[in-house]
Design a protein around this motif. Structure first.
Motif, PDB file in Angstrom:
ATOM      1  N   MET A 154       0.839  -1.190   0.000  1.00 46.71           N
ATOM      2  CA  MET A 154       0.000   0.000   0.000  1.00 46.71           C
ATOM      3  C   MET A 154       0.874   1.240   0.000  1.00 46.71           C
ATOM      4  SD  MET A 154      -1.893   1.140   3.456  1.00 46.71           S
ATOM      5  CE  MET A 154      -1.140   2.547   4.183  1.00 46.71           C
TER       6      MET A 154
ATOM      7  N   GLU B 212      -3.877   6.668  11.172  1.00 43.59           N
ATOM      8  CA  GLU B 212      -4.537   7.933  11.507  1.00 43.59           C
ATOM      9  C   GLU B 212      -5.513   7.712  12.639  1.00 43.59           C
ATOM     10  OE1 GLU B 212      -6.526  10.060   8.360  1.00 43.59           O
ATOM     11  OE2 GLU B 212      -4.584  10.377   7.379  1.00 43.59           O
TER      12      GLU B 212
ATOM     13  N   PRO C 288       1.300   5.143   0.817  1.00 42.04           N
ATOM     14  CA  PRO C 288       0.634   6.157   1.641  1.00 42.04           C
ATOM     15  C   PRO C 288       0.199   7.374   0.806  1.00 42.04           C
ATOM     16  CG  PRO C 288       2.784   5.535   2.515  1.00 42.04           C
ATOM     17  CD  PRO C 288       2.702   4.995   1.137  1.00 42.04           C
ATOM     18  N   VAL C 289      -0.881   7.974   1.225  1.00 42.02           N
ATOM     19  CA  VAL C 289      -1.371   9.171   0.539  1.00 42.02           C
ATOM     20  C   VAL C 289      -0.427  10.330   0.839  1.00 42.02           C
ATOM     21  CG1 VAL C 289      -3.324  10.719   0.237  1.00 42.02           C
ATOM     22  CG2 VAL C 289      -3.698   8.360   0.943  1.00 42.02           C
TER      23      VAL C 289
ATOM     24  N   MET D 293      -7.062   1.521   6.322  1.00 40.20           N
ATOM     25  CA  MET D 293      -6.633   2.718   7.061  1.00 40.20           C
ATOM     26  C   MET D 293      -5.319   3.246   6.523  1.00 40.20           C
ATOM     27  SD  MET D 293      -7.487   3.468  10.806  1.00 40.20           S
ATOM     28  CE  MET D 293      -6.848   2.213  11.879  1.00 40.20           C
ATOM     29  N   THR D 294      -5.217   4.575   6.529  1.00 42.45           N
ATOM     30  CA  THR D 294      -3.990   5.211   6.057  1.00 42.45           C
ATOM     31  C   THR D 294      -3.019   5.326   7.220  1.00 42.45           C
ATOM     32  OG1 THR D 294      -5.582   6.621   4.953  1.00 42.45           O
ATOM     33  CG2 THR D 294      -3.249   7.117   4.603  1.00 42.45           C
ATOM     34  N   ALA D 295      -1.739   5.171   6.938  1.00 42.74           N
ATOM     35  CA  ALA D 295      -0.746   5.359   7.989  1.00 42.74           C
ATOM     36  C   ALA D 295      -0.431   6.835   8.120  1.00 42.74           C
ATOM     37  CB  ALA D 295       0.522   4.583   7.660  1.00 42.74           C
TER      38      ALA D 295
END
Ligand code: ATP
Ligand code: MG
Lengths: 402, 234
Positions: free
Chosen positions: A1, B32, A3-4, B1-3
């Protein structure tokens, strides 16, 4: 994944904030601020007041010289090699008066007589007062003024009356001209009828006791050879007059005639004052340097003491250059404060001293502005190294408990 | 979920003879909105990791993601930007500036964001209200208790609405009552959505938090979330 990712805009430190952060430390450290700015204040005050005072005195001198006239020449017999008898032929006055651009000529005849307050005073204690015999127009030629009493007139010139120069009056203890005040000249009593103001262009007259030529001739049987001529010329032809005077006065040995221009002597005196001014200027520069070292010292201490604050600011997002700016601004503000106080103090000293001397007050803008900018330059110089040290400090190192 | 925060195989060595390896291959992700406690014996590398996470220090090797930005290659300027926008710090020693009021100390949290002073003060006052110090706005640090000072520091860490707040022993200088109050405050702020990582020696405090990460000798010895950063790798 993956990250944004969001764009991160750079840290900023507004100029107004830099200044207020830099200045806020002063409020909490008033004493230290004042003391560290003091060196700069003293240095700048010294520079500004010295420059201000020398400008003021120069202005005063120029005004004086202008008032006295720069077109005055004096002609004296050159002392010769053995000192000479120091007199000119009596007809010299007439010869000089015939030079076209000469407007006025007056002579003074040295009488070589003791001038005493009274009988009891030893002749050796005359205090260097010279008795002179003059024509009535001397005062006019020299633009002289009466301090008390009056100048000679036709009648007084023929009777034992005397007018005293400013220094003579003081030495003889004559402050006011009162009825019946008498002094002894060559053993004869003379009534004091007037006191003159000082002659900046002819200081010899200040130390003289002046009588009329007629009484000198009858009382002392003198040869009446002039010892000095005062000559007023047309201002634009002064140089020509000056060059022909020696040969006019003494066609046979013109080199034995001394012609001088008193206003030039005054200017030379000013040059001497300039060297003293330069000395003080040097002292000002030295105390400015010491002041700069003082500020550098305080800044180095500030950087060491406030290591944690530096670390905190870095943690809050300050860049190295923001930290550098803050400490440079602090040092600049310190020196600007010192510089402003110094300019103010220097101007005040100039104003007080100049007015106590009765001079016109001249505050040279170049000295004041230059002084302030010199202070700023010193601030930058003094702050650079400490600010760089602060900026180079690694955040984690800075945050470590002291 | 975003880190919100992620470390991948981070190694941190301090030069010396011999060099000290404070972190030897740490991988970790903080999501987050998470609230994590970092525990471990003295010298195990907790502060070092917090500094690396917070971009105050660079890893010797490995990758660090802050809010999605891989920061290990950033210049010092860009790291400063990351701190000013994305991260809030709370320290054991508070690090308040003595001559400044509570509002101005908190306002410093926005000093390097280019926000005007009035706006900074407004937001600082709001942040102080949030930490329960609405009645101490104009007090100087030396007029505040230890617990109050730490609240001011927490308000300063929050005032710019960071993606993540990193706290190194925030209760280390406080008595147990104040510690408890600070813990409650941190939990409250976290439930408002702020991601938080808190280093603590206090077992009890750590156990009161949703996640505990235990360090020993520069590696993660245990993670109560039961997952390591490597599990997140593709
Ligand atoms: N600047 C440094 N230079 C050299 N070694 C360092 C430096 N900072 C930390 N260390 C070493 O790195 C190791 C980890 O230190 P760190 O401060 O991260 O530990 P910690 O877990 O925070 O300990 P504590 O609970 O006592 O704060 C220690 O062995 C320490 O001595
Ligand atoms: Mg630690």
């Amino acid at each position: 994944m993956s990250p944004v990712k969001r764009a991160v805009s750079p840290s900023k430190f507004r100029l107004g904030d830099v200044l207020s952060v830099a200045g806020s430390g002063f409020r909490t450290r008033k004493m230290r601020t004042a003391l560290s700015a003091l060196g700069i204040t003293i240095g700048i005050a010294a520079l500004v007041s010295i420059l201000g005072l020398s400008e003021s005195s120069r202005a005063e001198l120029k005004a004086q010289i202008a008032a006295l006239g720069t077109n005055l020449l004096t002609l004296e017999p050159g002392g010769g090699f053995g000192g000479g008898d120091g007199v000119l032929p009596a007809e010299t006055v007439g010869k000089v008066a015939r030079i076209g651009p000469v407007e006025q000529v007056a002579d003074a005849i040295s009488l070589d007589l003791a001038v005493l307050r009274n009988d009891f005073v030893n002749e050796n204690e005359t205090g260097g007062i010279a008795a002179l015999a003059v024509d009535l127009d001397l005062l006019d030629t020299l633009n002289g003024n009466i301090a008390a009493g009056r100048w000679h007139d036709q009648a007084s010139a023929a009777v034992p009356t005397v007018v005293l120069g400013a220094v003579s009056a003081e030495r003889l203890g004559v402050e006011q001209v009162s009825q019946g005040m008498q002094i002894l000249i060559g053993g004869s009593w003379f009534s004091v009828i007037g006191v003159l103001e000082p002659f900046p262009l002819a200081p010899d007259l200040d130390r003289s006791a002046i009588v009329g030529k007629p009484i000198a001739a009858t009382e002392f049987d003198n040869e009446l050879n002039p010892s000095v001529l005062y000559i007023r010329t047309a201002p634009d032809q002064l140089d020509q007059v000056r060059s022909v005077l020696p040969s006019t006065a003494d066609p046979e040995s013109p080199e034995e005639v001394d012609v001088s221009r008193p206003s030039e002597l005054l200017t030379a005196e000013e040059e001497i004052e300039d060297t003293t001014a330069r000395l003080f200027l040097g002292l000002g520069v030295v105390s400015l340097l010491v002041g700069g070292i003082g500020i550098a010292n305080v800044m180095v201490i500030a950087v060491i003491e406030r290591r944690n604050e530096i670390g905190l600011r870095r943690a809050l997002g300050a860049t190295r250059s923001h930290v550098m700016r803050q400490f440079l601004a602090e040092s600049l503000l310190l020196s600007a404060l010192g510089g402003l106080c110094g300019v103010g103090l220097g101007a005040a000293v100039t104003a007080v001293y100049a007015s106590s001397q009765g001079w016109q007050i001249v505050l040279p803008p170049a000295a004041m502005v230059g002084g302030f900018f010199a202070a700023l330059a010193i601030g930058v110089g003094a702050g650079l190294y400490p600010a760089m040290r602060a900026a180079r400090l690694a955040p984690t190192e800075a945050l470590r408990a002291a | 979920m975003t880190a919100a925060l992620e470390l991948r195989n981070v190694v941190k060595q301090y030069p010396g003879n011999p060099p000290v390896t404070a972190l030897s291959g740490v991988s970790l992700a903080i999501s987050e909105g998470e609230l994590a406690a970092i525990v471990g014996p003295s010298g195990s590398g907790k502060s070092t990791m917090l500094h690396v996470m917070g971009t105050l220090d660079r890893p010797t090797s490995g990758e660090v993601y802050v809010d999605g930005n891989e920061v290990s290659g950033f210049t010092d300027r860009r790291l400063s930007a990351v701190r000013s926008r994305l991260i809030g710090f709370v320290f054991q020693q508070f690090f308040l500036i003595d001559g400044l009021t509570a509002v101005d100390n908190v306002g410093n949290g926005l000093l390097y964001s280019g926000i005007a002073k009035r706006e900074r003060q407004l937001r600082a006052a709001e942040a102080l209200l949030r930490v329960g110090l609405g009645h101490r706005l104009l007090h100087l640090p030396n007029q505040l208790s230890g617990g109050e000072r730490q609240r001011v520091a927490i308000a300063r860490a929050l005032v710019h609405r960071p993606a993540i707040v990193l706290a190194d022993e925030p209760t280390g200088n406080l008595d147990s009552r104040s510690s408890h109050a600070i813990l409650e405050l941190l939990r409250g702020l976290n439930s408002d959505g702020t991601t938080m990582v808190v280093i603590t020696h206090d077992r009890e405090l750590a156990n009161a938090l949703p996640r505990q990460i235990a360090f020993r000798d520069g590696v993660i010895e245990h993670d109560s979330a039961g997952r390591s950063a490597s599990a997140l790798l593709p």
